[in-house]
Design an enzyme around this catalytic site. Structure first.
Site, mmCIF file in Angstrom:
data_model
loop_
_atom_site.group_PDB
_atom_site.id
_atom_site.type_symbol
_atom_site.label_atom_id
_atom_site.label_comp_id
_atom_site.label_asym_id
_atom_site.label_seq_id
_atom_site.Cartn_x
_atom_site.Cartn_y
_atom_site.Cartn_z
ATOM 1 N N LEU A 1 -18.137 -1.236 -1.004
ATOM 2 C CA LEU A 1 -19.095 -0.350 -1.663
ATOM 3 C C LEU A 1 -19.005 -0.456 -3.178
ATOM 4 O O LEU A 1 -19.740 0.237 -3.896
ATOM 5 C CB LEU A 1 -18.872 1.104 -1.211
ATOM 6 C CG LEU A 1 -19.024 1.359 0.294
ATOM 7 C CD1 LEU A 1 -18.800 2.831 0.605
ATOM 8 C CD2 LEU A 1 -20.382 0.896 0.811
ATOM 9 N N TYR B 1 0.834 -1.209 0.000
ATOM 10 C CA TYR B 1 0.000 0.000 0.000
ATOM 11 C C TYR B 1 0.868 1.258 0.000
ATOM 12 O O TYR B 1 1.856 1.354 0.744
ATOM 13 C CB TYR B 1 -0.930 0.022 1.204
ATOM 14 C CG TYR B 1 -2.062 -0.984 1.154
ATOM 15 C CD1 TYR B 1 -2.348 -1.703 -0.007
ATOM 16 C CD2 TYR B 1 -2.856 -1.227 2.267
ATOM 17 C CE1 TYR B 1 -3.385 -2.627 -0.057
ATOM 18 C CE2 TYR B 1 -3.902 -2.143 2.238
ATOM 19 C CZ TYR B 1 -4.155 -2.849 1.074
ATOM 20 O OH TYR B 1 -5.187 -3.761 1.035
#
Length: 287
Positions: free
Chosen positions: A202, A46
């Site tokens: 989502l 990341y």
């Protein structure tokens, strides 16, 4: 292993997203803990291998009891970037690479141990015996408490689990990506009495202008009114409804959204409303 019911994803906290300062990260940690959300999800790659360090520096200044929170991280992807001179993107699950990756993560996160280590993506070349050897060393040295995988098929999960016991599979699940409901992934977790984790919960609903999202939005407009809830809360409640006891990883980099999504835990969609959303996602009624 006790996780918080919603896991806080950190992928977008650094240069891959919000590019937060140390104080910004501390505010997100404080908000999460105030909501009793104590589990934080990381991966070595990341932020081009920088976000773990950003989090670790922020967390270490806060004097929080390490035993009150849970750190998850992932390894196995070699990604070319300015911080790594890999020739191409590939997967590496050699014992040496796993052990080195975890030492790097522990140093960056400024912690003595990970609560969970996940293999980030399956590799055609992964050797379960070699992976088990690495896991055994990490467990014996108390550097990692528990082990799992991410984005593995049921057969790939079994390949590793037969060599070394795993506790979870973190896979993509959302209103836009529902294949885990019927491809055996969640069935396997339930059969083994393990809790799966879900990422990108989502989906692309808020970013993709697609026919699928137009159908979903029409249904959400009515459900939001019925449940007195926001769209993102209904979308998270859709995942939480599943009996596999899915642990969603929310990727918000805004404190107010963490608080908002926490309220999804209080929503209980009816069975018919759940299938209404599923029908909107797939574009057809169930067979």
């Amino acid at each position: 292993m006790n996780f918080s019911p919603i896991i806080i994803g950190t992928m977008r906290w650094g240069i891959w997203g919000a590019n937060h300062s140390t104080r910004d990260v501390q505010n997100l940690i404080e908000t999460s803990l105030a909501e009793n959300l104590t589990t934080f999800d990381h991966a070595d790659i990341y932020g081009d291998y920088t976000t773990e360090k950003l989090f670790g520096e922020a967390f270490s200044e806060m004097k929080i009891d390490r035993d009150t929170v849970q750190f998850i991280s992932k390894c196995g992807i070699e990604m070319p970037c300015k911080n790594r001179d890999f020739r191409l993107k590939s997967y590496n699950y050699s014992k040496e690479h796993i052990l080195k990756s975890i030492d790097n993560s522990l140093e960056n996160l400024k912690t003595d141990f990970l609560d969970v280590l996940l293999l980030h993506r399956p590799s055609p070349l992964m050797n379960p015996t070699e992976i088990a050897e690495a896991f055994s060393i990490l467990r014996e040295e108390k550097k990692v408490k528990h082990f799992g995988v991410s984005n593995f098929s049921p057969s790939q999960f079994d390949l590793i689990n037969d060599a070394f016991p795993l506790i979870t599979n973190q896979v993509e699940i959302s209103i836009n990506e529902t294949k885990a409901f019927c491809d055996g992934t969640l069935d396997q977790m339930m059969l083994k009495n393990l809790q799966p984790m879900a990422w990108s919960v989502l989906g692309n609903f808020f970013t993709g202008k697609t026919d699928q999202n137009l159908r979903i939005k029409k249904v959400l407009s009515q459900l939001c009114e019925k449940y007195n809830a926001e769209e993102n809360q209904i979308l998270l409640a859709f995942i939480l409804k599943h009996p596999a006891r899915i642990l969603p990883v929310i990727g918000s980099s805004r404190a107010e959204k963490i608080v908002e999504l926490k309220e999804s835990l209080d929503l209980e969609l009816s069975r018919e409303d759940w299938f209404w959303l599923l029908e909107a996602s797939t574009g057809k009624e169930v067979d």
